[in-house]
Design a protein around this motif. Structure first.
Motif, PDB file in Angstrom:
ATOM      1  N   ARG A  84      -8.406   9.384   2.785  1.00 41.71           N
ATOM      2  CA  ARG A  84      -8.232   8.732   1.488  1.00 41.71           C
ATOM      3  C   ARG A  84      -6.817   8.925   0.957  1.00 41.71           C
ATOM      4  O   ARG A  84      -6.257   8.024   0.322  1.00 41.71           O
ATOM      5  N   LYS A  85      -6.233  10.072   1.240  1.00 40.09           N
ATOM      6  CA  LYS A  85      -4.849  10.322   0.822  1.00 40.09           C
ATOM      7  C   LYS A  85      -3.895   9.367   1.548  1.00 40.09           C
ATOM      8  O   LYS A  85      -3.001   8.771   0.937  1.00 40.09           O
ATOM      9  N   LEU A  86      -4.100   9.204   2.845  1.00 38.39           N
ATOM     10  CA  LEU A  86      -3.268   8.271   3.610  1.00 38.39           C
ATOM     11  C   LEU A  86      -3.464   6.842   3.113  1.00 38.39           C
ATOM     12  O   LEU A  86      -2.508   6.063   3.038  1.00 38.39           O
ATOM     13  N   LEU A  87      -4.694   6.484   2.772  1.00 37.15           N
ATOM     14  CA  LEU A  87      -4.980   5.142   2.282  1.00 37.15           C
ATOM     15  C   LEU A  87      -4.232   4.863   0.979  1.00 37.15           C
ATOM     16  O   LEU A  87      -3.672   3.773   0.787  1.00 37.15           O
ATOM     17  N   PRO A  92      -5.177   2.662  -3.005  1.00 35.89           N
ATOM     18  CA  PRO A  92      -5.970   3.767  -3.556  1.00 35.89           C
ATOM     19  C   PRO A  92      -7.410   3.334  -3.783  1.00 35.89           C
ATOM     20  O   PRO A  92      -7.667   2.284  -4.368  1.00 35.89           O
ATOM     21  N   ASP A  93      -8.326   4.154  -3.266  1.00 28.81           N
ATOM     22  CA  ASP A  93      -9.764   3.870  -3.360  1.00 28.81           C
ATOM     23  C   ASP A  93     -10.108   2.479  -2.833  1.00 28.81           C
ATOM     24  O   ASP A  93     -11.031   1.817  -3.314  1.00 28.81           O
ATOM     25  N   GLY A  94      -9.345   2.025  -1.826  1.00 26.97           N
ATOM     26  CA  GLY A  94      -9.646   0.746  -1.197  1.00 26.97           C
ATOM     27  C   GLY A  94      -9.231  -0.474  -1.986  1.00 26.97           C
ATOM     28  O   GLY A  94      -9.647  -1.591  -1.650  1.00 26.97           O
ATOM     29  N   MET A  95      -8.417  -0.291  -3.034  1.00 25.84           N
ATOM     30  CA  MET A  95      -7.976  -1.416  -3.871  1.00 25.84           C
ATOM     31  C   MET A  95      -6.474  -1.617  -3.685  1.00 25.84           C
ATOM     32  O   MET A  95      -5.705  -0.655  -3.608  1.00 25.84           O
ATOM     33  N   THR A 106      -2.277  -5.929  -6.561  1.00 22.65           N
ATOM     34  CA  THR A 106      -3.082  -7.026  -7.096  1.00 22.65           C
ATOM     35  C   THR A 106      -4.393  -6.571  -7.729  1.00 22.65           C
ATOM     36  O   THR A 106      -5.014  -7.326  -8.483  1.00 22.65           O
ATOM     37  N   GLY A 107      -4.818  -5.354  -7.410  1.00 21.49           N
ATOM     38  CA  GLY A 107      -6.097  -4.874  -7.910  1.00 21.49           C
ATOM     39  C   GLY A 107      -7.291  -5.422  -7.152  1.00 21.49           C
ATOM     40  O   GLY A 107      -8.439  -5.116  -7.483  1.00 21.49           O
ATOM     41  N   ALA A 108      -7.041  -6.218  -6.129  1.00 22.29           N
ATOM     42  CA  ALA A 108      -8.132  -6.801  -5.345  1.00 22.29           C
ATOM     43  C   ALA A 108      -8.628  -5.796  -4.309  1.00 22.29           C
ATOM     44  O   ALA A 108      -7.861  -4.972  -3.797  1.00 22.29           O
ATOM     45  N   PRO A 109      -9.926  -5.836  -3.971  1.00 19.23           N
ATOM     46  CA  PRO A 109     -10.448  -4.935  -2.937  1.00 19.23           C
ATOM     47  C   PRO A 109      -9.874  -5.292  -1.569  1.00 19.23           C
ATOM     48  O   PRO A 109      -9.589  -6.462  -1.284  1.00 19.23           O
ATOM     49  N   LEU A 110      -9.693  -4.278  -0.739  1.00 18.55           N
ATOM     50  CA  LEU A 110      -9.169  -4.487   0.605  1.00 18.55           C
ATOM     51  C   LEU A 110     -10.303  -4.975   1.514  1.00 18.55           C
ATOM     52  O   LEU A 110     -11.330  -4.311   1.665  1.00 18.55           O
ATOM     53  N   VAL A 111     -10.113  -6.143   2.102  1.00 17.34           N
ATOM     54  CA  VAL A 111     -11.090  -6.736   3.011  1.00 17.34           C
ATOM     55  C   VAL A 111     -10.444  -6.864   4.389  1.00 17.34           C
ATOM     56  O   VAL A 111      -9.367  -7.456   4.523  1.00 17.34           O
ATOM     57  N   LEU A 112     -11.083  -6.310   5.404  1.00 15.33           N
ATOM     58  CA  LEU A 112     -10.586  -6.396   6.768  1.00 15.33           C
ATOM     59  C   LEU A 112     -11.614  -7.116   7.641  1.00 15.33           C
ATOM     60  O   LEU A 112     -12.808  -7.130   7.334  1.00 15.33           O
ATOM     61  N   TYR A 113     -11.133  -7.693   8.756  1.00 14.04           N
ATOM     62  CA  TYR A 113     -11.973  -8.531   9.606  1.00 14.04           C
ATOM     63  C   TYR A 113     -12.058  -7.940  11.008  1.00 14.04           C
ATOM     64  O   TYR A 113     -11.039  -7.610  11.623  1.00 14.04           O
ATOM     65  N   PHE A 114     -13.292  -7.832  11.488  1.00 14.34           N
ATOM     66  CA  PHE A 114     -13.586  -7.169  12.754  1.00 14.34           C
ATOM     67  C   PHE A 114     -14.188  -8.191  13.710  1.00 14.34           C
ATOM     68  O   PHE A 114     -15.286  -8.692  13.485  1.00 14.34           O
ATOM     69  N   ASP A 115     -13.452  -8.532  14.781  1.00 16.40           N
ATOM     70  CA  ASP A 115     -13.916  -9.513  15.758  1.00 16.40           C
ATOM     71  C   ASP A 115     -14.629  -8.819  16.907  1.00 16.40           C
ATOM     72  O   ASP A 115     -14.080  -7.889  17.521  1.00 16.40           O
ATOM     73  N   VAL A 116     -15.841  -9.283  17.203  1.00 23.58           N
ATOM     74  CA  VAL A 116     -16.626  -8.745  18.310  1.00 23.58           C
ATOM     75  C   VAL A 116     -17.257  -9.903  19.067  1.00 23.58           C
ATOM     76  O   VAL A 116     -17.352 -11.014  18.561  1.00 23.58           O
ATOM     77  N   THR A 117     -17.699  -9.626  20.287  1.00 27.88           N
ATOM     78  CA  THR A 117     -18.457 -10.635  21.027  1.00 27.88           C
ATOM     79  C   THR A 117     -19.863 -10.712  20.448  1.00 27.88           C
ATOM     80  O   THR A 117     -20.361  -9.752  19.863  1.00 27.88           O
ATOM     81  N   THR A 118     -20.497 -11.859  20.614  1.00 29.28           N
ATOM     82  CA  THR A 118     -21.822 -12.089  20.049  1.00 29.28           C
ATOM     83  C   THR A 118     -22.781 -11.000  20.487  1.00 29.28           C
ATOM     84  O   THR A 118     -22.886 -10.692  21.677  1.00 29.28           O
ATOM     85  N   ARG A 119     -23.457 -10.413  19.510  1.00 26.73           N
ATOM     86  CA  ARG A 119     -24.327  -9.276  19.766  1.00 26.73           C
ATOM     87  C   ARG A 119     -25.783  -9.683  19.787  1.00 26.73           C
ATOM     88  O   ARG A 119     -26.198 -10.617  19.120  1.00 26.73           O
ATOM     89  N   GLY A 120     -26.599  -8.923  20.516  1.00 19.81           N
ATOM     90  CA  GLY A 120     -28.040  -9.067  20.424  1.00 19.81           C
ATOM     91  C   GLY A 120     -28.547  -8.353  19.186  1.00 19.81           C
ATOM     92  O   GLY A 120     -27.829  -7.589  18.529  1.00 19.81           O
ATOM     93  N   GLN A 164     -18.682   3.125   8.066  1.00 20.05           N
ATOM     94  CA  GLN A 164     -17.494   3.951   8.272  1.00 20.05           C
ATOM     95  C   GLN A 164     -16.347   3.479   7.386  1.00 20.05           C
ATOM     96  O   GLN A 164     -15.622   4.285   6.785  1.00 20.05           O
ATOM     97  N   PHE A 165     -16.174   2.171   7.279  1.00 17.14           N
ATOM     98  CA  PHE A 165     -15.100   1.629   6.449  1.00 17.14           C
ATOM     99  C   PHE A 165     -15.411   1.809   4.965  1.00 17.14           C
ATOM    100  O   PHE A 165     -14.492   1.945   4.153  1.00 17.14           O
ATOM    101  N   ARG A 166     -16.703   1.805   4.639  1.00 17.50           N
ATOM    102  CA  ARG A 166     -17.063   2.013   3.232  1.00 17.50           C
ATOM    103  C   ARG A 166     -16.732   3.418   2.746  1.00 17.50           C
ATOM    104  O   ARG A 166     -16.633   3.645   1.539  1.00 17.50           O
ATOM    105  N   LYS A 167     -16.563   4.362   3.677  1.00 13.34           N
ATOM    106  CA  LYS A 167     -16.110   5.699   3.275  1.00 13.34           C
ATOM    107  C   LYS A 167     -14.786   5.615   2.523  1.00 13.34           C
ATOM    108  O   LYS A 167     -14.488   6.453   1.672  1.00 13.34           O
ATOM    109  N   LEU A 168     -13.990   4.595   2.871  1.00 13.91           N
ATOM    110  CA  LEU A 168     -12.692   4.382   2.231  1.00 13.91           C
ATOM    111  C   LEU A 168     -12.758   3.241   1.219  1.00 13.91           C
ATOM    112  O   LEU A 168     -11.718   2.787   0.736  1.00 13.91           O
TER     113      LEU A 168
END
Length: 720
Positions: free
Chosen positions: A483-486, A492-495, A499-513, A526-530
């Motif tokens: 969190r300190k590094l973030l 800070p706190d994922g914002m 801009t004050g907007a929440p940080l949104v990241l995109y994770f590409d994976v192959t189609t899952r069952g 895991q990402f919600r921890k930050l």
């Protein structure tokens, strides 16, 4: 139904009963079967059985040992200075201007039967100039009525090396090989100019004949000998000679497949390979099934006569000296979901299986010493377990060209680096391995897998960005450090601090069952921890590859299986000139650090030793600091095999292993019958219940019928 002689649930034709067939499964359809382009683990399952490079790995010996495949002997390697003077084998690297690999192949090897070789009585090729009307009835390769073959020559190997630079093909190793094979980079420019000129004159279907363009770095000496000229010294080149990239391709195949109208029907080298190996692909329906059958022209290789201590006792030398291959046919069925694949294995319809997380406890138990063995239920079925530490790494990569996780400009790069470091701490791979891999993995501290030179163990091997060394073992840093590094990264706190907007990241994976939904939910957690929102973007594997190639992914999940046992084969995955975008290389993260690139250039051609290790240590330190990957984990591979499946020894570098396997088809049919007896009592009981339930209705009906009959008779009497 009672007349059926075999199990009622058998998914295979009755005509295949008792035949010498190997049954397996695949999940992802292959995209490339052309050896110049194919570079995925799901593709080499097929290509390694068909194509035959000059070298291969000994099936039984450890550590891994290169031996001849189609070569008559191991290559002759000679070093030369700038004047062309032959140097001694112990010459210093800086003295060596170029290296010559002279490779002699065995005479008498023949290609598999194929329409590309068919000729008429006048010696003209039957199918090299097909008019459109003849193509009307051609829908697959098997529709061509005539096939033929010819002897393999040294020119076929040279032709394939030339194809690495073909402008219409995109070989993933061209960037690397153009640095080593003399003149290959210039050759690509020559071919590109020639191809453009032909396209203008003849249109899109113009055939670029590589035989008209010599390559300085690859030339034939005689019918069975060719030479490859390597710039400087590159000891790892011998490992490449065991890969399909350097397997022979006849010019007739490219000429045949280049004809107008064939590619539109998927009649091309990517769909129908042409090789000299033990098997040939006879059916390609990648959404359903892929079938390999024994190549009638295979040149008679034999099973190894020596191995490691214990191989004889394990039954691995019982076939010593016997001609290969043992299995006549291989049927790979596509199974997208793990549960039906697992159930068919237990029923005996697949001969081997990996172990998913949902079936791990059913299959494996741990002894008091922590060793894995099969459960009693598996033992009763005669199923055995084979384990091996994979020379692989599974990782999450950051696209370094992305403006958020990669950064633009010095200040942007620094912020993005701290963001990547924070995420690296937050994603707990110890937990991931425990939950989703049932402990079958080692959390990675860097890119190099255990067992490969350059890998460090213990305290000196930990990643200090993510771990502390506590009580003699690595311990992941607390989430507060992340969190300190973030916050230092500007979130800070994922914002977003600006801009004050929440940080949104995109994770590409192959189609899952559906069974993998929980692992993706875990990753979001895991990402919600930050307090970072992670959006998962599913796509099929081929589209996923396209996104990575074009740099359209932000964060992605991928892995790497070692091509050969050398640290260079892992470290080149982060070498700048190997970037995916622009260079078509294997650096999927598009990472480039000038110091790392410089050190890689020094390290790549060195022999293993203290000096090389010192350079590797510095390179790993740079990578840990920059964090272009979440280093993920190195998997431990578990495989289950039925009792009728013989000659199995884990070999994670050699992929052409099907020729060594043996199937006891009689035992398999017996076990299938035992394990798949129809359970009839529910149907019989249901029938009895149905009949019993109908009896009251029948009785009532009969009573009504009798009553109606009496009334009718009475009426008739009154009327009379």
């Amino acid at each position: 139904m009672c007349a059926c002689s075999g199990p009622w649930n058998n998914p295979y034709p009755e005509s295949d009963t008792g035949k010498n067939i190997l049954y397996g499964a695949f999940a992802e359809r292959p995209k490339h079967l052309d050896p110049v382009q194919s570079y995925s683990s799901n593709e080499i399952l097929i290509t390694a059985q068909i194509y035959e490079p000059p070298l291969q790995y000994h099936y039984l010996k450890r550590p891994y040992e290169l031996i001849p495949a189609s070569a008559a002997k191991m290559p002759i390697v000679e070093y030369f200075d700038e004047k062309g003077t032959r140097l001694p084998d112990n010459a210093r690297d800086e003295q060596i201007a170029y290296t010559i690999y002279e490779i002699s192949i065995m005479p008498g090897i023949r290609f598999q039967p194929h329409p590309a070789f068919a000729k008429d009585q006048q010696g003209e090729f039957l199918y090299h100039r097909l008019p459109e009307k003849e193509l009307a009835d051609i829908h697959k390769l098997g529709d061509f009525p005539h096939t033929d073959s010819r002897e393999l020559t040294a020119e076929d190997y040279v032709f394939q090396i030339k194809r690495l630079a073909h402008p219409r093909l995109h070989s993933p190793i061209f960037g690397l090989m153009s640095d080593y094979i003399a003149g290959l980079k210039e050759y690509a420019e020559t071919l590109r100019a020639a191809d453009e000129a032909q396209l203008k004159e003849q249109g899109r279907d113009a055939y670029l004949d590589l035989n008209n363009y010599p390559l300085a770095g690859a030339e034939t000496v005689d019918r069975y000998t060719y030479r490859v000229k390597i710039n400087g010294k590159y000891p790892q080149f011998k490992y490449w000679l065991a890969m399909p990239f350097f397997a022979p391709i006849p010019w007739e195949a490219e000429r045949f497949y280049n004809q107008k109208g064939l590619a539109e029907k998927n009649i091309n080298l990517d769909w129908y390979p042409l090789g000299t190996g033990p098997y040939m692909l006879t059916e390609n329906d990648p959404n359903r099934v892929m079938v390999l059958e024994k190549n009638p022209n295979f040149h008679g290789e034999t099973y190894p006569s020596e191995g490691m201590p214990g191989d004889g006792q394990a039954g691995l030398l019982g076939d010593a000296g016997a001609p290969l291959p043992f299995i006549d046919k291989v049927i790979y069925s596509r199974e997208r979901e793990s549960i039906p694949r697992w159930n068919k294995f237990l029923q005996g319809y697949y001969d081997a299986s990996n172990i998913g997380s949902d079936s791990f406890d059913q299959a494996v138990q741990l002894t008091g010493q922590g060793e894995a063995t099969v459960t009693e239920a598996m033992q009763e079925q005669g199923i055995r377990l084979e384990t091996a530490v994979a020379t692989s790494t599974n990782y999450m990569g950051f696209n370094m060209l992305d403006p958020v996780v990669g950064g633009v400009g010095k200040q942007g790069r620094e912020a993005a680096r701290k963001l990547r470091q924070a995420i690296s701490i937050a994603v707990d791979y110890e937990e991931y391995v425990s939950i989703f891999a049932n402990g079958r993995g080692v959390p990675a501290q860097g890119p190099i897998a255990p067992g490969i030179a350059g890998h460090r163990e213990g305290k000196e091997g930990i990643n200090p960005v993510v771990y502390d060394w506590v009580d003699g073992r690595p311990r992941r840093k607390p989430i507060e450090a992340a969190r300190k590094l973030l916050a230092e990264a500007g979130y800070p706190d994922g914002m977003d601090a600006k801009t004050g907007a929440p940080l949104v990241l995109y994770f590409d994976v192959t189609t899952r069952g559906t069974e993998d939904k929980s692992s993706l939910d875990w990753m979001r957690k895991q990402f919600r921890k930050l307090n970072i929102q992670l959006v998962v973007r599913n796509t099929d594997y081929n589209r996923f590859q396209d996104k990575i190639r074009k740099g359209n992914a932000q964060i992605f999940e991928w892995g790497w299986n070692a091509d050969y046992p050398d640290p260079e084969n892992f470290l080149f995955l982060l070498y700048g000139p190997q970037r995916k975008v622009g260079n078509e290389g294997e650096n999927a993260a598009n990472y480039s650090n000038p110091e790392y690139n410089r050190l890689f250039d020094r390290m790549k051609n060195m022999e293993n030793g203290p000096k090389r290790q010192q350079i590797i240590d510095r390179m790993i330190t740079i990578l840990r600091h920059d964090s272009p990957w979440l280093w993920g984990y190195h998997p431990k591979e578990y495989g289950l095999y039925h009792a009728w499946y013989g000659n199995i020894k884990a070999n994670r570098l050699s992929n052409n292993n099907v020729k060594y396997f043996r199937i006891d088809a009689g035992m398999r049919e017996q076990k299938r019958s035992e394990w798949n007896k129809p359970v009839l009592w529910p149907a019989i009981a249901g029938l009895i219940v149905l009949v019993a339930s109908m009896i009251p209705a029948v009785v009532v009906y009969r009573r009504r019928e009798r009553g109606a009959g009496i009334t009718s008779t009475t009426t008739e009497i009154h009327m009379s």
